[in-house]
Each structure stands twice: as structure tokens, then as C-alpha cells.
Design a protein around this motif. Structure first.
Motif, PDB file in Angstrom:
ATOM      1  N   GLN A 165       6.407  -3.452  -2.382  1.00  0.00           N
ATOM      2  CA  GLN A 165       6.085  -4.198  -1.167  1.00  0.00           C
ATOM      3  C   GLN A 165       5.512  -5.574  -1.524  1.00  0.00           C
ATOM      4  N   ALA A 166       5.358  -6.391  -0.488  1.00  0.00           N
ATOM      5  CA  ALA A 166       5.033  -7.810  -0.716  1.00  0.00           C
ATOM      6  C   ALA A 166       3.827  -7.994  -1.641  1.00  0.00           C
ATOM      7  N   ASP A 167       2.773  -7.205  -1.437  1.00  0.00           N
ATOM      8  CA  ASP A 167       1.587  -7.334  -2.293  1.00  0.00           C
ATOM      9  C   ASP A 167       1.534  -6.214  -3.326  1.00  0.00           C
ATOM     10  N   ALA A 184      11.883 -10.728  -1.406  1.00  0.00           N
ATOM     11  CA  ALA A 184      11.237  -9.781  -0.474  1.00  0.00           C
ATOM     12  C   ALA A 184      11.958  -8.441  -0.646  1.00  0.00           C
TER      13      ALA A 184
END
Lengths: 334, 436
Positions: A165-167, A184
Motif C-alpha cells: 500500500q501507499a505507505d 501506486a
């Protein structure tokens, strides 16, 4: 002398190919005098025991596989919410599937998984097999590679989601090495690719282990002969490893086909949530059947789910038949 | 030959046996409903053991048995309680009482006629009080459990959807919330200009994405407008300008960088966690949110909400969902089930449930927690309507297969408003042409 001729020449001609052996065995049995007639009490008793031994398994097979399968087909010809009366629909559920863009997309996703992820899984499995064959501590490496197969796919898929995921951890590591605008990964247009990657990752260890077990049976002197003949890695693989593990690879291909078409929980856990189904963009045919019957709202469409299941079954049957035909070879004994 | 005959005999016997087993299994379920002695009942709950709601209900049920002597056989089934119960509903229901929201009851039970109309239960007196259930259940909540004027879900708990924020950061917002989308847009622009991420959204959950467009359409065009367009087999309704305008508002938010970074490539609850830790200002969510985030929210977070802004002429009603009691029509112990409902509707029981779950009680004279007080006030002043304009209940298949995939693309910036409406129209027409 090429490696393949080495393999062929070292095979014991007296034994013959195993594909001939069972047929030969059957031929032998057929030709042999029957127990009752040859007076062999052992054979007579063996025949008497045939039915009592087979019958329980046959009853169970009939009750838990054939009858439910017939039931599923019967349901697929109806409109049925899971309780109450069924409404006859004939083949309408099947024609609906042909017109439903979501089913066609799910079918396409399944084929991409089957062939795309399958090719990647087998390529990786062969690659790892060849790498690990001569590696020191290969049993430890084999256990590590096999590990994802022990952990439930549900847990892995959740972990996979959090990694990308993004983070997530992957982007954090990429950031440390200077990639500040990573893709992404879990965005809708990449999500199915990430699912495929996850399925490849979880499956590779399993198939590597099976193929390695087959490769371990190959006598080392064949590879020594190859070395003497100056064969490179690809030639060793092409002319020794592949032909001598062909029967195992055939089984792996069948297993992969069945597992790939049934892929369900990895997609559901990675792309879905506790409150709902994943986006139809990532559905497979199995997920389509589940969504038709068990969506959190809406009238359950058991008829449609059953039709989807029958289509899936036919797909598996056809593919397995084709794989068996295409991969049929006279096995080399060694 | 003799061997073949043996095999034929065994195969025939096996088939006959299997068919007999199957038909016996099919015909075994009893059709008798049993006598309603009023001394026991079976209750299947949508909660699982350990949840705050389960703990509160367990204590209340214990008190009920102690007071009435009626034994309650409870099974904590979880959210798929109705899926598990459904196969038994046409003969002898496995539970006399269960709890759920309207959507699955409307889909699974109402068409088959297996959900009781509980309107008469409203006149039941609450034990120890001089009031009936109907006296303390507001109409705006009751209507959330009705289908064609029949009360199939008797609400005990209501979820209100709205914009949630940290009142410690926005102390004046409770007194003067944005009344229109233009007001809200100004607020978002101010926050963005100040370097804040104005909005949060876990876009991997299609139902969360859908809150935005559905509530924007309803705020533009009124209740039932989205429902009407969804069910329009010609697709002509989508051509009306309000639908495009709502999509353009979403497009502006998606392309304008109003959502916090990572919102379209994260896994729930990552973005919700960002909101709860003050990394984003506002989120559209149901009133379960304060209870859900409290374990990881920033210290001093003060939960508050304001309703979805209206169109400037009328206040927008609050998208709401009721969770409540359901009695199958063939329940064996209906009287006992009704007694339990009346007992659980007691003020002490309802207050205890609301306090322990930080949710909104359907009983009007309970005191809401600070976190949901604003949502309760909004529902009282603006009224309520079914979340998602009831489209996910009535056109669930269209919702999942047509609307949500396009809506996901719109809110993640992968589709323009014009393309969204064009595709929504064409795909809807195609869907309805082939729908089962």
C-alpha cells in the motif's frame, strides 16, 4: 553424443517405458487365466473382495460428488434465491453469462491468471530448481521457498496488501534508495497485476518443491556425462532435466490449472474488506459465483452461481484433458 | 458375466441408496412450527463474542431471563447471520429472533414472505415503564425498517452518515457547518491552501466511494432521485443535469488533490487511520466511526459530524441505516421473542447499549454520547433517508456490477464526469436489457 541421447541410451531397454508397463500389466492380467477357471484361490478371493472394497468409496463418491454435481446443474437451470420455490429458467442463466460484461471480465481474469501467472510460476520454479540443484544448504533454501505455501493464503494476501500500500514497507524501502514516486501498486489499474504477483509468489515454492523432488531422482552421472559432452545449463535443462521430469511436470500443470481456476480467497482477502466484496475489476470466475450467491445485499442468485460453477467445471475438464493430451509422452525410465 | 452382474447390482444399489439419502435429507425438515409456550426462545445475533455490543446484549439478556424466567438460547453468529438462517426460514426457522439491517432482510426475506410485520409490536408496553415501544421510537427511525409500510426490522440502533471531523481542530464548525456544497468547497479550499489534506477516503472499499456520489446526487435532486435513475431501464434519467453536476463535483475533488495522499492505493483502514491522526480533515462515514477508530486515534481527538450539505434551498436529509429486530413469520416462539424485544427497549437497556457501543440508540429519550450528538441532532432536524438512496437494497446487482466500478474510477480520477455519465447510461441500458 548429446545429453538427450545420453539419457536415452542409459535408460534400461529391458524395462520399457512405464506408459507401456501398466498397459502391459493390464494386458497380462487380461491374458492370464481367470481365478475361477485357473483354480487359483487367491485370485478368486481377490475378485470376491473387489466389490466390498469398492462399494463404500463408490457410495461416498456418488453421494458427495455426483449427486451434488447433478444438483448444481439442476439449480443452474432455475432462478432460486436459496430458499423457497425454484423458478424454471432453462438455459437463461447460461445465456446471461455470455452477455454479462462482469462475467466475461472475470473469465478473462481467470485465463490471465491461468496462463500468465502459470507461465511465470513455472518459469520461476524451473529457474529455482536449476539454481538450487547444486547449491549448498539447498534443503534449507527449499524449506524457505516452500514456506509461503504453509501459511494460509488469507494471511499472505492480507500481508501482501499491507506491504504494497501507499505507505507500506515496499514504498518505504524504495524511498530509502531514492525512488520517491513509486507506482501506486494497489491502485485499481494495478490491483489485478499485484494479485497475480501474489499468487505467483505463494505458488512458486509449492511447484519448485515438487519439481525439485523429480529432479533429485535424476542420476547425477547423467549431468556428469553432460559436463563431459560440454553441454551448457540450457542444454542440460532441455535434454536431461525436462524429459526426465516430464511426467511430474504434467501433474504440476494439471494441479496448477485446477488451483488457478479455483483461485478465490487470495483475491477476496487482498482486494475485499470485511464490509464488502472487492471491485468486479479483479473478480475471477470463482469470485463471480460467490458474489452471485453470497453478496451482502440483493436477492441471492443461486441459479447464476450454479451456472458459473458448471462453466468453471467444464473449463477445468477441457483444459485438463488438453493438458494430458499435449503432455502425453513415453516416459523415459532411468 | 457373473462379475458384471454383481457390479450392476452393487451400482444400482448404490444409486438407490444415494438417492434415498438425498431425498431423506430433503424431506427431513419439520414443517411444524411447534407450540409457543412463551418460556424460551432462540436468538441469533449479528454480533460476535467479545464485541462491545455483544457484551451489552448478553448482560441485558441475562437480566431478562432473571426477571421473566424465559430462557434465551443465544448464538453469536456474526454479520452473516441471515445467510446462515435463510435455508431454514421456509420450514422451521432455526431462530425465533435475530437482528440485522434492512438491506438483507428486504432482499432475502420480504420477497419470500418470511419476515413478520412487527407493526403490532410497537403497541407493546415496555416492562416497568408507562410507555409503548411506539411511543419512544421516532417516525424517522421507524421508517428505516419499513418496506411497503410493513415494519420488518424494528430498529434499536441507527447509523447516520455524514462528514466527520475533529472538533478540537474546528471548534466553530458545530455551530456553523457548511450548508451548501459551495460552502463546503470554500472550507476545503481554505484547508488545502493552508497545506492540509482536506479529505480522507479508503478508496479500496467501493461502498465508501459510493457515499460521495449518492449523497451528492440526493443533495442536488432530492431523496429518491438516485433510486429513480438507477432503475430507469431507458437510461434517460442520467441525462438530467443534476447527475452530471454531482459527478463534476467529485471530479473536481479527485483531480484537485483534495484527498490525502495514498487514498487510491491503500488498504483499509490506512486512510481512516490518517484521518484519526489529524493527517486529513474530513471523511464521509457512518456513525460507527468514533467507536471504530478510538483505539488508534490521536490523543484529544474530539469526534463531531455535520450533515451532507444541501442544495441551498432545502436541508439535505441524513443517509441512515437502522439495525433492529426481525422475527421470521414461522418463528416457533414469537410471543417470547416479542417479550424480549420489549424488555430490551427499556430505557436502561437501550442506554447501556448506546453507551457501550458509542452508537445512536433508536430510542428517542436516551442520551447520545458527545461523539454522535451532532448526528442525532442532524437526523432530528433534517430527517432521514435510506443510505445510498436504497439502491444497494433494491438494485444490488446493478449497484455492484455497473455503478460501483464506474464510481470507483470517477473518485480515483480515472474517469471524467462526462465519461462517467455516458458510461453509466450506456452500461445501465445494456444491463437492464439482459437482467435476469
Amino acid at each position: 553424443m548429446t545429453a538427450s541421447t545420453v539419457a536415452a541410451s542409459t535408460a534400461d531397454p529391458a524395462v520399457g517405458s512405464p506408459s507401456e508397463s501398466p498397459a502391459g500389466a493390464r494386458g497380462h492380467n487380461a491374458a492370464a487365466p481367470r481365478g475361477g477357471r485357473d483354480g487359483n484361490p487367491f485370485r478368486a478371493r481377490q475378485r470376491r473382495l473387489y466389490i466390498p472394497f469398492v462399494a463404500p468409496a463408490f457410495v461416498l463418491y456418488l453421494a458427495f460428488l455426483i449427486v451434488p454435481l447433478a444438483g448444481t446443474f439442476w439449480i443452474s437451470l432455475h432462478k432460486w434465491p436459496g430458499s423457497g420455490p425454484m423458478q424454471w429458467e432453462g438455459t437463461r442463466n447460461y445465456t446471461y453469462l455470455l452477455h454479462d460484461p462482469v462475467f466475461l471480465h472475470s473469465f478473462r481474469n481467470t485465463l490471465v491468471l491461468l496462463f500468465g501467472a502459470g507461465a511465470a510460476t513455472f518459469a520461476l520454479s524451473f529457474g529455482l530448481t536449476m539454481l538450487l540443484r547444486d547449491m549448498v544448504g539447498r534443503s534449507t533454501a527449499r524449506s524457505i521457498i516452500f514456506f509461503p505455501n504453509i501459511v494460509p493464503a488469507l494471511v499472505l494476501s492480507i500481508l501482501w496488501g499491507f506491504l504494497f500500500q501507499a505507505d507500506g514497507l515496499v514504498n518505504k524501502i524504495l524511498g530509502l534508495i531514492g525512488v520517491h514516486h513509486p507506482p501506486a501498486w494497489l491502485a485499481q489499474n494495478h490491483l489485478y497485476s499485484m494479485i497475480l504477483l501474489g499468487v505467483v509468489w505463494t505458488s512458486t515454492g509449492f511447484y519448485t518443491t515438487i519439481i525439485m523432488a523429480a529432479v533429485d531422482r535424476i542420476p547425477p552421472y547423467l549431468y556428469e556425462d553432460c559436463a563431459l559432452a560440454g553441454a551448457n545449463a540450457w542444454q542440460r535443462f532441455r535434454h536431461v532435466t525436462l524429459p526426465l521430469s516430464w511426467d511430474v511436470i504434467g501433474i504440476c500443470a494439471v494441479l496448477w490449472t485446477i488451483n488457478a481456476i479455483k483461485t478465490f480467497e487470495f483475491v477476496l482477502a487482498m482486494a475485499g474488506s470485511s464490509s464488502g466484496l472487492p471491485t468486479p475489476e479483479v473478480w475471477t470466475v470463482s469470485l463471480y459465483a460467490y458474489a452471485s450467491a453470497f453478496a451482502s445485499s440483493g436477492v441471492p442468485q443461486y441459479g447464476l452461481a450454479a451456472a458459473d460453477s458448471i462453466v468453471t467445471l467444464v473449463l477445468v475438464a477441457v483444459l485438463v484433458f488438453l493438458i494430458r493430451r499435449v503432455m502425453r509422452r513415453d516416459t523415459i525410465e532411468f | 458375466m457373473k462379475r458384471n452382474r454383481h457390479i450392476r447390482v452393487v451400482v444400482t444399489a448404490c444409486i438407490a441408496g444415494a438417492l434415498a439419502m438425498t431425498s431423506a435429507a430433503c424431506g427431513k425438515s419439520s414443517t411444524s412450527a411447534g407450540s409457543d409456550g412463551g418460556k424460551e426462545l432462540t436468538y441469533w445475533s449479528m454480533y460476535k463474542e467479545g464485541e462491545p455490543a455483544q457484551v451489552a446484549l448478553k448482560a441485558s439478556i441475562g437480566a431478562f431471563t432473571k426477571q421473566t424466567g424465559i430462557k434465551v438460547h443465544v448464538q453469536w453468529q456474526g454479520r452473516d447471520v441471515l445467510t446462515k438462517l435463510q435455508p431454514t426460514l421456509n420450514r422451521k426457522p432455526a431462530a425465533d429472533l435475530f437482528d440485522r439491517n434492512l438491506a438483507p432482510v428486504k432482499s432475502l426475506m420480504v420477497p419470500a414472505g418470511t419476515a413478520s410485520d412487527l407493526t403490532d409490536v410497537l403497541s407493546t408496553q415496555i416492562p416497568g415503564e408507562n410507555k409503548t415501544i411506539g411511543d419512544v421510537l421516532p417516525d424517522s427511525y421507524r421508517s428505516l425498517g419499513e418496506v411497503n409500510k410493513k415494519l420488518v426490522v424494528l430498529p434499536y440502533n441507527v447509523v447516520a452518515t455524514g462528514f466527520w471531523y475533529n472538533a478540537a481542530k474546528f471548534p466553530t464548525l458545530a455551530a456553523s457547518p457548511p450548508k451548501t456544497w459551495d460552502d463546503l468547497q470554500k472550507l476545503l479550499d481554505t484547508q488545502k491552501a493552508a497545506g492540509h489534506a482536506p479529505l480522507a477516503l479508503d478508496a479500496d472499499i467501493p461502498d465508501y466511494n459510493a457515499y460521495w456520489y449518492t449523497s451528492m446526487v440526493v443533495s442536488q435532486l432530492g431523496v429518491n432521485s438516485f433510486h429513480k435513475a438507477a432503475g430507469d431501464k431507458t437510461g434517460a434519467t442520467w441525462d438530467q443535469p443534476g447527475y452530471l453536476k454531482a459527478a463534476q463535483q467529485i471530479q473536481k475533488l479527485a483531480s484537485g488533490g483534495y484527498f490525502v495522499s495514498g487514498y487510491k492505493a491503500s488498504k483499509f483502514p490506512a486512510i481512516q487511520q490518517k484521518w484519526a491522526n489529524n493527517k486529513a480533515d474530513f471523511v464521509i462515514m457512518g456513525s460507527w466511526l468514533p467507536g471504530e477508530v478510538k483505539t488508534y486515534a490521536a490523543a484529544g481527538f474530539k469526534y463531531a459530524s455535520f450533515p451532507i450539505p444541501g442544495n441551498g434551498t432545502t436541508a439535505s436529509p441524513v443517509p441512515s441505516t437502522a439495525y433492529g429486530w426481525v422475527i421470521p413469520t414461522k418463528a416457533a416462539h414469537r410471543t417470547a421473542a416479542e417479550k424480549l424485544i420489549a424488555f430490551l427497549y427499556g430505557k436502561a437497556q437501550m442506554q447501556s447499549f448506546a453507551d457501550s457501543t458509542s452508537t445512536i440508540s433508536a430510542r428517542s429519550d436516551t442520551t447520545p454520547s458527545d461523539a454522535v450528538a451532532g448526528a442525532v441532532a442532524s437526523m432530528k432536524t433534517n430527517g432521514t433517508y435510506q443510505t445510498d438512496d436504497a439502491v444497494n437494497q433494491d438494485y444490488a446487482d446493478w449497484w455492484t456490477k455497473v455503478f460501483e466500478p464506474l464510481d470507483d474510477k470517477l473518485i480515483t480520477g480515472n474517469l471524467t464526469a462526462t465519461a462517467f455519465i455516458a458510461k453509466l447510461k450506456s452500461q445501465s441500458v445494456d444491463y437492464w436489457k439482459h437482467a435476469l
